[in-house]
Design an enzyme around this catalytic site. Structure first.
Site, mmCIF file in Angstrom:
data_model
loop_
_atom_site.group_PDB
_atom_site.id
_atom_site.type_symbol
_atom_site.label_atom_id
_atom_site.label_comp_id
_atom_site.label_asym_id
_atom_site.label_seq_id
_atom_site.Cartn_x
_atom_site.Cartn_y
_atom_site.Cartn_z
ATOM 1 C CD GLU A 26 0.381 -1.647 -2.015
ATOM 2 O OE1 GLU A 26 0.226 -1.720 -0.679
ATOM 3 O OE2 GLU A 26 1.041 -2.493 -2.700
ATOM 4 C CE LYS A 161 10.428 -6.822 -1.879
ATOM 5 N NZ LYS A 161 9.639 -6.059 -1.300
HETATM 6 N N1 PSU Z 1 5.647 -6.483 -1.110
HETATM 7 C C1 PSU Z 1 6.429 -5.397 -1.405
HETATM 8 N N2 PSU Z 1 6.205 -4.497 -0.764
HETATM 9 C C2 PSU Z 1 5.083 -4.212 -0.070
HETATM 10 C C3 PSU Z 1 4.166 -5.434 0.082
HETATM 11 C C4 PSU Z 1 4.297 -6.382 -0.617
HETATM 12 O O1 PSU Z 1 7.368 -5.882 -1.920
HETATM 13 O O2 PSU Z 1 4.754 -2.998 0.295
HETATM 14 C C5 PSU Z 1 2.920 -5.110 0.627
HETATM 15 C C6 PSU Z 1 1.554 -4.851 -0.292
HETATM 16 O O3 PSU Z 1 0.785 -4.110 0.318
HETATM 17 C C7 PSU Z 1 1.086 -6.688 -0.091
HETATM 18 C C8 PSU Z 1 1.218 -6.885 1.191
HETATM 19 O O4 PSU Z 1 -0.372 -6.423 -0.537
HETATM 20 O O5 PSU Z 1 2.643 -6.094 1.498
HETATM 21 C C9 PSU Z 1 1.298 -8.394 1.568
HETATM 22 O O6 PSU Z 1 1.555 -8.377 2.985
HETATM 23 P P1 PSU Z 1 1.135 -9.997 3.514
HETATM 24 O O7 PSU Z 1 2.356 -10.921 3.053
HETATM 25 O O8 PSU Z 1 1.163 -9.794 4.886
HETATM 26 O O9 PSU Z 1 0.063 -10.492 2.918
#
Ligand code: PSU
Ligand code: MN
Length: 305
Positions: A26, A161
């Site tokens: 990604e 996380k």
């Molecule tokens: N968790 C991490 N690092 C990241 C992300 C999540 O430890 O870079 C990124 C990933 O691309 C994930 C996104 O899909 O954050 C999720 O964002 P949201 O919580 O806004 O859906």
């Protein structure tokens, strides 16, 4: 037609035609998840590790309204340098970004969708989105979870996380029918820490077992993906009693500042890095390498003839 805005690099296209293993990667992690220049260095090292383990890397992102599968060095550098100036692209952003010819760093959800369009089954990242703490009032649940429910692409990650509510994240995945696999463990890893108070659905000890299970799931025509959770190597983990209070502080600051929606996750990641003086970033980078290696090994088994 889809092919008008889907651009697969020659290398990835050739690998797919030949049935070679390909690993999707990604770009939100590059633009929004890590600072420059570590983000670009990490992305390039990830590229190398995938190759070293016998698969072809396919970094996915949106550039000028094109869905790119297999970003080259210059494109990765561009995404990394421009950081959060590049929009964060989730499922709902994709069509508008194509129409407006925008750049977008793809989250797990958008990366899965584009991987599926290209025919890539295995995807590696750091951490997946989930149900945020306090979701019972904020309703903040990452689109990544719904995507896992409906798109048959495997995510290899280091667990969820601890900025998230791990219990609620697992409940959501259970409701949506998404299998959660622990690689070499029955305990759900929690990104910076290799353990948590939660269990995965199944422990699997070899890439082959994971690849076979996913093949069976796909053969059955089941529509969902699979979440493979690979614990951070012990030597790189952050002690829970050190990192958890920091995470809690970051979550409190986030709520106080009224940060919402797609800004929440990047804010928390950056703030935790700041408070730990960069230690968390080092762990983050190391766990990504660990995941990418496993994903390449799983891809090799998946595409074995
Ligand atoms: N968790 C991490 N690092 C990241 C992300 C999540 O430890 O870079 C990124 C990933 O691309 C994930 C996104 O899909 O954050 C999720 O964002 P949201 O919580 O806004 O859906
Ligand atoms: Mn969210």
């Amino acid at each position: 037609m889809m092919k008008d805005y889907l651009k697969i690099s020659d290398e990835v296209a050739a690998a797919l035609v030949e049935g070679k293993p390909v690993v999707a990667l990604e770009s939100t992690i590059i633009s929004h998840g890590m600072p420059y220049p570590q983000n670009v260095q990490t992305a390039l090292e990830v590229d190398r590790i995938v190759r070293e383990n016998g698969a072809v890397p396919a970094t996915i992102g949106i550039l000028g309204g094109m869905l790119i599968v297999g970003m080259n060095k210059d494109e990765i550098e561009y995404m990394g340098k421009n950081g959060t100036k590049v929009g964060k692209a989730s499922r709902r952003d994709m069509a508008a970004m194509v129409e407006k010819k925008l750049d977008g760093a793809t989250t797990c959800s958008a990366t899965m969708i584009i991987a599926e369009m290209a025919g890539i089954k295995i995807f590696a990242t750091g951490g997946v989105g989930g149900v945020h703490r306090g979701a019972e009032t904020s309703m903040d649940i990452s689109a990544d979870l719904q995507e896992l429910a409906q798109t048959p692409v495997m995510i290899v990650c280091a667990g969820a996380k601890a900025i998230l509510d791990l219990g609620l994240t697992l409940e959501y995945l259970e409701t949506k029918g998404v299998p959660v696999i622990g690689y070499g463990t029955e305990i759900l890893p929690a990104f910076y820490t290799s353990t948590s108070n939660f269990k995965v659905d199944y422990r699997m000890d070899t890439p082959e077992e994971i690849a076979n299970t996913f093949k069976i799931q796909n053969d059955m025509g089941l529509p969902m993906g699979m979440l493979v959770c690979n614990p951070i190597p012990k030597e790189y983990e952050q002690p829970a009693d050190f990192i958890n209070p920091i995470i809690e502080q970051a979550v409190r600051e986030c709520q106080k500042k009224g940060i919402k929606g797609k800004e929440t996750t990047p804010f928390l990641l950056a703030r935790i890095k700041e408070i730990t003086g960069g230690d968390s970033l080092e762990s983050n980078i190391k766990l990504v390498y660990n995941n990418v290696k496993l994903a390449a090994q799983i891809a090799c088994e998946y595409y074995k003839k």
